[in-house]
Motif scaffolding. Structure first.
Motif, PDB file in Angstrom:
ATOM      1  N   SER A  64       0.827  -1.205   0.000  1.00 47.07           N
ATOM      2  CA  SER A  64       0.000   0.000   0.000  1.00 47.07           C
ATOM      3  C   SER A  64       0.860   1.252   0.000  1.00 47.07           C
ATOM      4  N   ALA A  65       1.930   1.244   0.796  1.00 42.53           N
ATOM      5  CA  ALA A  65       2.827   2.399   0.853  1.00 42.53           C
ATOM      6  C   ALA A  65       3.518   2.627  -0.486  1.00 42.53           C
ATOM      7  N   LEU A  66       3.931   1.551  -1.128  1.00 44.74           N
ATOM      8  CA  LEU A  66       4.591   1.669  -2.425  1.00 44.74           C
ATOM      9  C   LEU A  66       3.655   2.239  -3.482  1.00 44.74           C
ATOM     10  N   LEU A  67       2.418   1.776  -3.486  1.00 41.58           N
ATOM     11  CA  LEU A  67       1.449   2.226  -4.479  1.00 41.58           C
ATOM     12  C   LEU A  67       1.100   3.701  -4.285  1.00 41.58           C
ATOM     13  N   ARG A  68       1.024   4.135  -3.023  1.00 40.01           N
ATOM     14  CA  ARG A  68       0.678   5.529  -2.741  1.00 40.01           C
ATOM     15  C   ARG A  68       1.880   6.446  -2.871  1.00 40.01           C
ATOM     16  N   GLY A  69       3.079   5.872  -2.820  1.00 39.21           N
ATOM     17  CA  GLY A  69       4.287   6.674  -2.887  1.00 39.21           C
ATOM     18  C   GLY A  69       4.507   7.501  -1.647  1.00 39.21           C
ATOM     19  N   THR A  70       3.974   7.014  -0.504  1.00 34.89           N
ATOM     20  CA  THR A  70       4.115   7.753   0.745  1.00 34.89           C
ATOM     21  C   THR A  70       5.054   7.030   1.679  1.00 34.89           C
ATOM     22  N   GLY A  71       5.618   7.795   2.594  1.00 33.49           N
ATOM     23  CA  GLY A  71       6.502   7.211   3.586  1.00 33.49           C
ATOM     24  C   GLY A  71       5.712   6.444   4.628  1.00 33.49           C
ATOM     25  N   ILE A  72       6.274   5.335   5.094  1.00 27.40           N
ATOM     26  CA  ILE A  72       5.626   4.567   6.149  1.00 27.40           C
ATOM     27  C   ILE A  72       6.688   3.716   6.840  1.00 27.40           C
ATOM     28  N   ALA A  73       6.575   3.608   8.157  1.00 25.14           N
ATOM     29  CA  ALA A  73       7.518   2.787   8.900  1.00 25.14           C
ATOM     30  C   ALA A  73       7.230   1.313   8.622  1.00 25.14           C
ATOM     31  N   LYS A  74       8.282   0.544   8.363  1.00 26.92           N
ATOM     32  CA  LYS A  74       8.110  -0.868   8.042  1.00 26.92           C
ATOM     33  C   LYS A  74       7.874  -1.690   9.313  1.00 26.92           C
ATOM     34  N   ARG A  75       7.103  -2.762   9.178  1.00 25.52           N
ATOM     35  CA  ARG A  75       6.862  -3.675  10.282  1.00 25.52           C
ATOM     36  C   ARG A  75       7.343  -5.064   9.882  1.00 25.52           C
ATOM     37  N   THR A  76       7.660  -5.876  10.899  1.00 23.49           N
ATOM     38  CA  THR A  76       8.041  -7.261  10.651  1.00 23.49           C
ATOM     39  C   THR A  76       6.922  -8.175  11.134  1.00 23.49           C
ATOM     40  N   PRO A  77       6.831  -9.381  10.571  1.00 24.15           N
ATOM     41  CA  PRO A  77       5.815 -10.329  11.049  1.00 24.15           C
ATOM     42  C   PRO A  77       5.960 -10.632  12.533  1.00 24.15           C
ATOM     43  N   GLU A  78       7.207 -10.668  13.010  1.00 19.92           N
ATOM     44  CA  GLU A  78       7.450 -10.945  14.427  1.00 19.92           C
ATOM     45  C   GLU A  78       6.877  -9.837  15.307  1.00 19.92           C
ATOM     46  N   TYR A  79       7.028  -8.605  14.866  1.00 20.65           N
ATOM     47  CA  TYR A  79       6.499  -7.491  15.643  1.00 20.65           C
ATOM     48  C   TYR A  79       4.968  -7.501  15.639  1.00 20.65           C
ATOM     49  N   ILE A  80       4.396  -7.772  14.481  1.00 26.56           N
ATOM     50  CA  ILE A  80       2.936  -7.834  14.375  1.00 26.56           C
ATOM     51  C   ILE A  80       2.385  -8.935  15.282  1.00 26.56           C
ATOM     52  N   GLN A  81       3.045 -10.100  15.276  1.00 28.32           N
ATOM     53  CA  GLN A  81       2.564 -11.195  16.121  1.00 28.32           C
ATOM     54  C   GLN A  81       2.701 -10.855  17.601  1.00 28.32           C
ATOM     55  N   LYS A  82       3.748 -10.134  17.961  1.00 29.48           N
ATOM     56  CA  LYS A  82       3.917  -9.723  19.360  1.00 29.48           C
ATOM     57  C   LYS A  82       2.747  -8.856  19.805  1.00 29.48           C
ATOM     58  N   LYS A  83       2.307  -7.963  18.926  1.00 30.87           N
ATOM     59  CA  LYS A  83       1.159  -7.109  19.239  1.00 30.87           C
ATOM     60  C   LYS A  83      -0.108  -7.948  19.387  1.00 30.87           C
ATOM     61  N   MET A  84      -0.223  -8.968  18.563  1.00 26.39           N
ATOM     62  CA  MET A  84      -1.368  -9.862  18.672  1.00 26.39           C
ATOM     63  C   MET A  84      -1.359 -10.602  20.011  1.00 26.39           C
ATOM     64  N   GLU A  85      -0.179 -11.062  20.424  1.00 28.31           N
ATOM     65  CA  GLU A  85      -0.041 -11.830  21.657  1.00 28.31           C
ATOM     66  C   GLU A  85      -0.422 -11.019  22.890  1.00 28.31           C
ATOM     67  N   THR A  86      -0.160  -9.709  22.866  1.00 26.74           N
ATOM     68  CA  THR A  86      -0.466  -8.855  24.014  1.00 26.74           C
ATOM     69  C   THR A  86      -1.859  -8.233  23.927  1.00 26.74           C
ATOM     70  N   ASN A  87      -2.655  -8.711  22.963  1.00 24.18           N
ATOM     71  CA  ASN A  87      -4.014  -8.177  22.759  1.00 24.18           C
ATOM     72  C   ASN A  87      -4.014  -6.680  22.499  1.00 24.18           C
ATOM     73  N   ASP A  88      -2.981  -6.218  21.788  1.00 18.52           N
ATOM     74  CA  ASP A  88      -2.888  -4.812  21.401  1.00 18.52           C
ATOM     75  C   ASP A  88      -3.085  -4.652  19.905  1.00 18.52           C
ATOM     76  N   ALA A  89      -3.933  -5.497  19.326  1.00 19.17           N
ATOM     77  CA  ALA A  89      -4.204  -5.412  17.894  1.00 19.17           C
ATOM     78  C   ALA A  89      -5.626  -5.870  17.619  1.00 19.17           C
ATOM     79  N   VAL A  90      -6.172  -5.353  16.531  1.00 18.94           N
ATOM     80  CA  VAL A  90      -7.501  -5.794  16.095  1.00 18.94           C
ATOM     81  C   VAL A  90      -7.406  -6.202  14.632  1.00 18.94           C
ATOM     82  N   ILE A  91      -8.235  -7.155  14.253  1.00 13.54           N
ATOM     83  CA  ILE A  91      -8.208  -7.669  12.885  1.00 13.54           C
ATOM     84  C   ILE A  91      -9.620  -7.758  12.341  1.00 13.54           C
ATOM     85  N   ALA A  92      -9.751  -7.484  11.063  1.00  8.05           N
ATOM     86  CA  ALA A  92     -11.035  -7.619  10.383  1.00  8.05           C
ATOM     87  C   ALA A  92     -10.949  -8.797   9.413  1.00  8.05           C
ATOM     88  N   LEU A  93     -11.949  -9.646   9.459  1.00  4.46           N
ATOM     89  CA  LEU A  93     -12.055 -10.782   8.536  1.00  4.46           C
ATOM     90  C   LEU A  93     -13.384 -10.689   7.796  1.00  4.46           C
TER      91      LEU A  93
END
Length: 205
Positions: free
Chosen positions: A26-55
Motif C-alpha cells: 500500500s505504501a509503495l502504491l501511494r508513494g508515501t513514507g511509512i515505517a516498516k513492520r516485521t511479522p514478528e512485531y505484528i505477532q507480538k502485538k497480537m499476543e499482548t491483545n494490542d491489535a484488532v483484525i477484520a475478517l
C-alpha cells in the motif's frame, strides 16, 4: 458478506506476514513514507491483545494495532490497513472506530495520538474527535520517533529535530469532553492544499 472485527487471538497469528506485505504494498502504491513492520512485531502485538483484525468470510480484510509510550501516558494506533480486495466498503473507518473504543477502555488515562500523511485517516480521526496538533504535543519517547527511521521521509523529520515532517500530528485527549463532533467539518481540499505547501517547503532543492 460476513464482516467480523475483533481483538486478535492466537488463531490470527497466521496472518502476520500477509499484514506486513499488505502494508508495504500500500505504501509503495501511494508513494508515501511509512515505517516498516516485521511479522514478528505484528505477532507480538497480537499476543499482548494490542491489535484488532477484520475478517470477511474468513479472509484477512484489515488490521490495526496499539502502541504505548511514556508508561501509558500516550497511545497510538498504527499499521491501519485494509486489504485491496475489500476497499471502498467503509472498513477502515469501522476498524479505526473499533480500535479507538477498545484503546480507551484498555488505556483510559492515555492521550491517543497519531501522525499520518493519509487524508482518509485524517478524516476518520477528525470524526472521532482528534485535533491537529504540533509534534511538541505528542510523545517525546525516542523509541516512537526511532520507528520512523524506515520511512522515506525520515531525513526531513531528522533535519527538523523531530518537530515537524510531511505527516500531520493529531491528538485526542480523553480528559476533554469525549467524542464531540469537530466544530469545523473536515475539508479535503484544505488538507490537500496544506499537504502540498508542506511538500513544497520540505522537498525543495
Amino acid at each position: 458478506m460476513n464482516i467480523s472485527i475483533s481483538v486478535t487471538q492466537e488463531e490470527h497469528y497466521k496472518y502476520s506476514q500477509e499484514i506486513c506485505d499488505t502494508i508495504e504494498l500500500s505504501a509503495l502504491l501511494r508513494g508515501t513514507g511509512i515505517a516498516k513492520r516485521t511479522p514478528e512485531y505484528i505477532q507480538k502485538k497480537m499476543e499482548t491483545n494490542d491489535a484488532v483484525i477484520a475478517l470477511i468470510d474468513g479472509k484477512f480484510a484489515g488490521f490495526c494495532y496499539i502502541e504505548c509510550w511514556q508508561h501509558g501516558k500516550f497511545v497510538a494506533h498504527s499499521g491501519l490497513i485494509v486489504h485491496p480486495d475489500f476497499r471502498n466498503l467503509g472498513l477502515a473507518k469501522k476498524i479505526k472506530s473499533f480500535v479507538f473504543d477498545y484503546s480507551l477502555k484498555k488505556y483510559p488515562n492515555a492521550k491517543v495520538f497519531g501522525i499520518t500523511t493519509g487524508l482518509a485517516v485524517m478524516k476518520i480521526n477528525s470524526e472521532l474527535g482528534y485535533k491537529p496538533v504540533p509534534f511538541s504535543e505528542l510523545t517525546t519517547d525516542p523509541s516512537f520517533w526511532k520507528g520512523c527511521q524506515t520511512c522515506t521521509n525520515y531525513d526531513i523529520l531528522k533535519s527538523k529535530d523531530n518537530k515537524m515532517c510531511l505527516c500531520t500530528g493529531m491528538l485526542y485527549d480523553p480528559k476533554e469532553k469525549p467524542k464531540d463532533p469537530p466544530k469545523h467539518a473536515f475539508n479535503v481540499r484544505i488538507w490537500n492544499r496544506l499537504k502540498k505547501i508542506k511538500q513544497a517547503l520540505f522537498l525543495e532543492d
